[in-house]
Design an enzyme around this catalytic site. Sequence first.
Site, PDB file in Angstrom:
ATOM      1  N   CYS A   1       0.864  -1.185   0.000  1.00 40.55           N
ATOM      2  CA  CYS A   1       0.000   0.000   0.000  1.00 40.55           C
ATOM      3  C   CYS A   1       0.905   1.240   0.000  1.00 40.55           C
ATOM      4  O   CYS A   1       1.714   1.400  -0.908  1.00 40.55           O
ATOM      5  CB  CYS A   1      -0.939  -0.068   1.202  1.00 40.55           C
ATOM      6  SG  CYS A   1      -2.090   1.288   1.429  1.00 40.55           S
TER       7      CYS A   1
ATOM      8  N   ASP B   1      -8.779  -3.506  -7.662  1.00 40.82           N
ATOM      9  CA  ASP B   1      -8.380  -2.493  -6.683  1.00 40.82           C
ATOM     10  C   ASP B   1      -9.081  -1.187  -7.023  1.00 40.82           C
ATOM     11  O   ASP B   1      -8.776  -0.544  -8.019  1.00 40.82           O
ATOM     12  CB  ASP B   1      -6.857  -2.303  -6.717  1.00 40.82           C
ATOM     13  CG  ASP B   1      -6.326  -1.455  -5.572  1.00 40.82           C
ATOM     14  OD1 ASP B   1      -7.052  -0.532  -5.135  1.00 40.82           O
ATOM     15  OD2 ASP B   1      -5.201  -1.705  -5.125  1.00 40.82           O
TER      16      ASP B   1
ATOM     17  N   HIS C   1      -7.651  -4.298  -3.378  1.00 36.16           N
ATOM     18  CA  HIS C   1      -6.589  -3.664  -2.594  1.00 36.16           C
ATOM     19  C   HIS C   1      -6.400  -4.417  -1.282  1.00 36.16           C
ATOM     20  O   HIS C   1      -7.353  -4.832  -0.641  1.00 36.16           O
ATOM     21  CB  HIS C   1      -6.951  -2.202  -2.305  1.00 36.16           C
ATOM     22  CG  HIS C   1      -5.802  -1.393  -1.809  1.00 36.16           C
ATOM     23  ND1 HIS C   1      -4.810  -0.938  -2.650  1.00 36.16           N
ATOM     24  CD2 HIS C   1      -5.463  -0.966  -0.571  1.00 36.16           C
ATOM     25  CE1 HIS C   1      -3.919  -0.256  -1.953  1.00 36.16           C
ATOM     26  NE2 HIS C   1      -4.288  -0.265  -0.675  1.00 36.16           N
TER      27      HIS C   1
END
Length: 222
Positions: free
Chosen positions: A116, A163, A191
């Site tokens: 991330c 995502d 994600h």
Amino acid sequence: MPMITLTASDGFELGAYRADPEGAPKGGIVVIQEIFGVNSHIRSICDRLAADGYVAIAPALFDRVQPNFESGYSPEEVEKARGFIVDPDWDAFLRDTEAAAAALDGTGKVGIVGFCLGGSVAFLAATRLKVFSAAVGFYGGKIAAHADEVPQCPVQLHYGSEDHGIPMSNVDTVKEKRPDVEIFVYEGAGHGFNCDERASFHPEAAKLAWGRTQAFLAANVD
């Protein structure tokens, strides 16, 4: 919990989690957190890397704002964690990343793995710092914005096709600008697909991506 203290080049002291292998290390890995701090998931990544034979260190990148911050994944926690990256200080993140790499001196070659926010930091570390032999980024949303920068070590990136924070056009930009980077997209994964503590965990994608990460690190760090 094996927490240590790192000192960045500007003198700032920050915490970090360190995991050591049994026996002599094959190398060192810096693990860069998501927006949720050096929480149980990030510590477990360090432990997995230590089990593979590396010394792993995860610097607490938010210590400059809120020391010892760590978070779970409820909507309220996610909202609070996002506040840390409204105006991210990439240079500070890289100073703290470099401090973690310095703490791995003597372990052999050093790689970096980020998730991330950490995926974007890992890419920037590959382009701006000269200390890494390999960089792996999972779902780094800001990589496309910096894709003109040239990595100084081999880079591998992982994205989920579903995502909602990183559109495929974003991934296509990275592919176009960085043909020197190994990029994988996992169909049906969203994600955070590598985190088994999140609702978005995708076991098949996580297993495949982690296997590729292990092989990449073995080829470039061991």
